[in-house]
Design an enzyme around this catalytic site. Structure first.
Site, PDB file in Angstrom:
ATOM      1  N   LYS A  93       1.238  29.301  35.261  1.00 57.23           N
ATOM      2  CA  LYS A  93       2.479  29.528  34.511  1.00 57.23           C
ATOM      3  C   LYS A  93       2.611  28.463  33.421  1.00 57.23           C
ATOM      4  O   LYS A  93       2.307  27.276  33.657  1.00 57.23           O
ATOM      5  CB  LYS A  93       3.653  29.447  35.489  1.00 57.23           C
ATOM      6  CG  LYS A  93       5.010  29.824  34.906  1.00 57.23           C
ATOM      7  CD  LYS A  93       6.084  29.808  36.017  1.00 57.23           C
ATOM      8  CE  LYS A  93       7.445  30.212  35.450  1.00 57.23           C
ATOM      9  NZ  LYS A  93       8.499  30.101  36.485  1.00 57.23           N
ATOM     10  N   SER A  99      11.410  34.094  36.676  1.00 54.95           N
ATOM     11  CA  SER A  99      10.810  33.732  35.427  1.00 54.95           C
ATOM     12  C   SER A  99       9.287  33.751  35.433  1.00 54.95           C
ATOM     13  O   SER A  99       8.668  33.712  34.365  1.00 54.95           O
ATOM     14  CB  SER A  99      11.293  32.359  34.999  1.00 54.95           C
ATOM     15  OG  SER A  99      10.961  31.407  35.952  1.00 54.95           O
ATOM     16  N   SER A 145      12.334  32.493  41.165  1.00 58.65           N
ATOM     17  CA  SER A 145      11.392  32.853  40.108  1.00 58.65           C
ATOM     18  C   SER A 145       9.975  33.166  40.544  1.00 58.65           C
ATOM     19  O   SER A 145       9.188  33.603  39.717  1.00 58.65           O
ATOM     20  CB  SER A 145      11.332  31.727  39.072  1.00 58.65           C
ATOM     21  OG  SER A 145      12.579  31.642  38.426  1.00 58.65           O
TER      22      SER A 145
END
Lengths: 593, 149
Positions: free
Chosen positions: A157, A232, A256
């Site tokens: 990420k 996210s 997330s």
């Protein structure tokens, strides 16, 4: 032809004395007072407490997974299998080269990326080079050439720092920024031999539930390209779901990792707060953030956890709890007895199955609950009294901490700078230009909640609610080994549907935020589908455990005693996944290969 | 604003007896705001805030405190959303939290110990320096600081 090789799971490590065929039970004298009655249930006598397995050390080291060799077979509809093991077996036996495996994943990545947009940055040339180098070392007979994750492609990420790749945090203010160091989690993956294939898309600085908050692109859901992948960590989830990479790292502050895992039909793990070092994770809310991981099976997710977990002197909130070989506790299906969850007590959180939750989600969770019962566990409804308070408390705490953490993005030491005549204007303009809409909102909210005169009304009250949430979880987890709930009130929704209504988007976090407030671990495993898209939209089952219950044993560093956890998360999740019939979580876009 | 579905999804809180709140007189205690010539925004009206006792957010002050320059259009866009959120936060006001200790963090890192206070050299200083937008060895260059008060 489906391109993922399957592989049966190995028998547990030979030196482990944990008996394979007995129900795992705690010795009664080691249980806290409230649970002794549970140990009195009939069954085989509790196993003698084994000595520490040789691989439990406080410092993470390369761990060899000992395998029984078995022929690799092609994927038939059936339970999820370990891609990590099949890659390892292929490399060790010489059946495939790392270059070949890498090129297979990269060609799938390139084919699906125009539609999915999971990656902000793809390091394909570097990945190919690393694969060739690995092959050279294997061919030259180098000892230890094949590490635990050699040849395994991982997505990271983009809010985790990678030294040789841009790290934007999904934000324009860090556009082009190259960190000077790797995040600890990334460094540990690399040391184990993993190949970082790229940086995945996210909502800016982790703030959001759809990736629509990214400054660069919107990722789509592999199950329906008009739907969001969740957020996210949406890019990390979709990349694993579409098999663009084997496993990926994400971060979880309010759900997330878990919500996108549910939306994309993959396994997502949020470890206990402090289990994995946050060094190199761009901070959003420091008391809530954790580094988490995604895999296409619980086994792969557990393998990644073993590699990245452990104390880090650069993160003073990281825990010194020993890191076991999590995956070695996950046995093969044929070695399980018929009711492998006998003695495990599971509580369904009542507040998560009522108003506001989609019918399809409720029925998937209820189906999962009865599946767990068939495996021998006892499943009951349990109420968590402060459950609904968690959501506003979370947003107050997260926004407040974010307003402080994001003050470092000032255009001075890194990132984009907008020039101005005086310093305050430079700050103001650089931040106005570089930070996105949602991030600005949360910074302003946090600034408000922390302002003089408002601290008692907002921040302090949110901290008090946090105490209530902690206590109600602690209470429930004394009566139950695991709590279950959906990971989100619905399956994936359409891109654009919630973008103008912040409260509607925040409301979707109700299932996940309380777990972050309490710092507990939670695992999401795909459990069913609802209608939508070409082949249905996946639904994930969230399993919450007590602290450090990812493992089967928790050591008490103060007195060197350890106790067994009856229903530890990874074991229960693995057994659930392996016994799930007639469901395959490979998205339809992969069938076209 | 809120759709019906979203409104029903937002948890409704049980109202405990309303504790007496000390009303903060925010305007007296806040520092003087910087005068911002380019982005003047009229502060939100004080009346009608959902939480009752607390003053609604003053976007100009907040934007100044957070060092984010807001254009008038942006301020107009943010204002109702922020007000909606602070009203929603206000639900915590009516919960009885008497004698509950605030938690700083999750209780899972009780065993974290501090490392030795010994400096170590970082081995990649060059990359740090390279990331600085405006550098004039050995200084990081910034424009002057103007005191507007």
């Amino acid at each position: 032809m489906p391109s993922i090789l399957t592989f049966p799971f190995p028998a547990p490590h030979q030196s482990s004395v944990i008996p394979k065929t007995r129900a795992y039970q705690r010795r009664p004298e080691n249980l806290p007072a409230g649970r002794r009655h549970a140990a009195a249930s009939p069954g085989p006598p509790p196993p003698h407490l084994p000595p520490s397995p040789p691989h439990s050390r406080s410092a993470p080291v390369h761990r060899r997974v000992s395998l029984q060799s078995a022929p690799a077979t092609t994927l038939a509809p059936g339970p999820a299998t370990s891609s990590i093991l099949s890659i390892r077996e292929s490399l060790l036996s010489g059946e495939r080269t790392a270059a070949d495996i890498t090129s297979e994943y990269l060609s799938r990545l390139r084919r699906t990326e125009p539609s999915l947009r999971s990656f902000i940055h793809v390091a394909d040339a570097a990945a190919e080079r690393e694969a060739v180098e690995l092959d050279r070392r294997i061919a030259s007979g180098e000892k230890d050439a094949v590490g635990p994750l050699s040849g395994v492609l991982v997505g990271v990420k983009d809010n985790l720092c990678t030294a040789n790749m841009p790290s934007t945090g999904g934000s324009r203010i860090l556009d082009g920024y190259r960190p000077a160091y790797d995040a600890t989690a990334v460094r540990r993956l690399r040391e184990a031999g993993a190949i970082v294939v790229g940086k995945t898309n996210l909502d800016e600085f982790g703030m959001g539930s759809t990736t629509e908050g990214s400054a660069f692109q919107v990722t789509t859901n592999p199950w329906d390209d008009s739907c969001v992948p969740g957020g996210s960590s949406g890019g990390s989830a979709s990349a694993v779901s579409a098999r663009q990479c084997v496993v990926s790292l994400g971060s979880d502050t309010g759900g997330s990792v878990r919500q996108p895992a549910s939306f994309c039909g993959v396994v997502g793990l949020k470890p206990t707060y402090g289990r994995v070092s946050r060094f190199g994770l761009m901070a959003y809310a420091s008391s809530l953030d954790v580094v988490g991981c995604f895999g296409s099976s619980v086994f792969d997710t557990a393998t990644i956890l073993s590699v990245v977990a452990g104390h880090d002197k650069r993160d003073s909130t990281s825990s010194s709890q020993v890191v076991p070989d999590y995956a070695s506790e996950l046995v093969s299906l044929d070695l399980l007895e018929s009711k492998p969850l006998t003695g495990v007590r599971i509580g369904i959180i009542q507040e998560t199955l009522g108003e506001g939750v989609a019918n399809g989600v409720i029925s998937s969770i209820k189906g999962a609950a009865s599946h767990l019962e068939q495996l021998g566990s006892v499943v009951e409804e349990v109420s968590l009294p402060s459950f609904s308070l968690g959501l506003p408390a979370y947003y107050i705490l997260a926004s407040s901490e974010a307003s402080s953490n994001l003050s470092r993005y000032d255009g001075i030491r890194y990132g984009r700078q907008v020039s101005a005549d005086d310093l305050n204007d430079l700050y103001g303009e650089s931040r106005a230009n570089g930070l996105g809409h949602e991030v600005k909102m949360r910074i302003l909210m946090g600034t408000y909640a922390l302002s003089a005169g408002y601290y008692d009304a907002y921040y302090k009250r949110a901290q008090q609610v946090r105490t209530l949430v902690n206590e109600s979880f602690k209470d429930a987890l004394e009566r139950y080994d695991i709590l279950i709930s959906p990971a989100a009130p619905s399956a994936a929704y359409k891109i654009g549907e919630k973008i103008n209504d912040p409260l509607a988007m925040y409301a979707g976090d109700i299932m996940t935020v309380n777990v972050n407030l309490a710092g507990l671990p939670a695992l999401v495993v795909p459990c069913g589908f609802v209608e939508g898209g070409p082949a249905g939209l996946p639904v994930g089952l969230q399993m919450i455990g007590s602290q450090f219950s990812e493992a089967q044993r928790v050591e008490n560093p103060l007195n060197n005693f350890c106790h067994f956890i009856q229903g530890n998360l990874l074991r229960v999740g693995h057994i659930f996944e392996q016994t799930l019939q007639n469901l395959s979580f490979v998205p339809p876009l992969l069938a076209e290969s | 604003m809120l759709s019906a579905a979203a409104a029903s999804a937002i948890p409704r809180l049980r109202c405990a007896t309303r504790p007496r709140l000390r009303r903060p007189s925010a305007r007296t205690y806040w520092p003087r705001p910087f005068s911002s010539s380019s982005s003047h925004v009229t502060p939100a009206p004080a009346a009608g805030a959902g939480a009752g006792e607390l003053e609604p957010p003053d976007l100009t002050r907040l934007a100044n405190a957070a060092r984010i320059s807001l254009s008038p259009q942006e301020a107009e866009e943010f204002e109702p959303k922020i007000r909606q959120l602070t009203d929603w936060f206000g639900q915590l006001q009516v919960v009885d939290l008497e004698s509950i200790e605030p938690s700083l963090r999750a209780g899972t890192t009780a065993d974290s110990s501090l490392r030795e206070d010994k400096p170590e050299t970082f081995d990649n200083r060059d990359a740090i320096v390279e990331a600085i937008p405006s550098y004039d060895d050995p200084y990081i260059k910034v424009p002057r600081v103007l005191n507007k008060e």
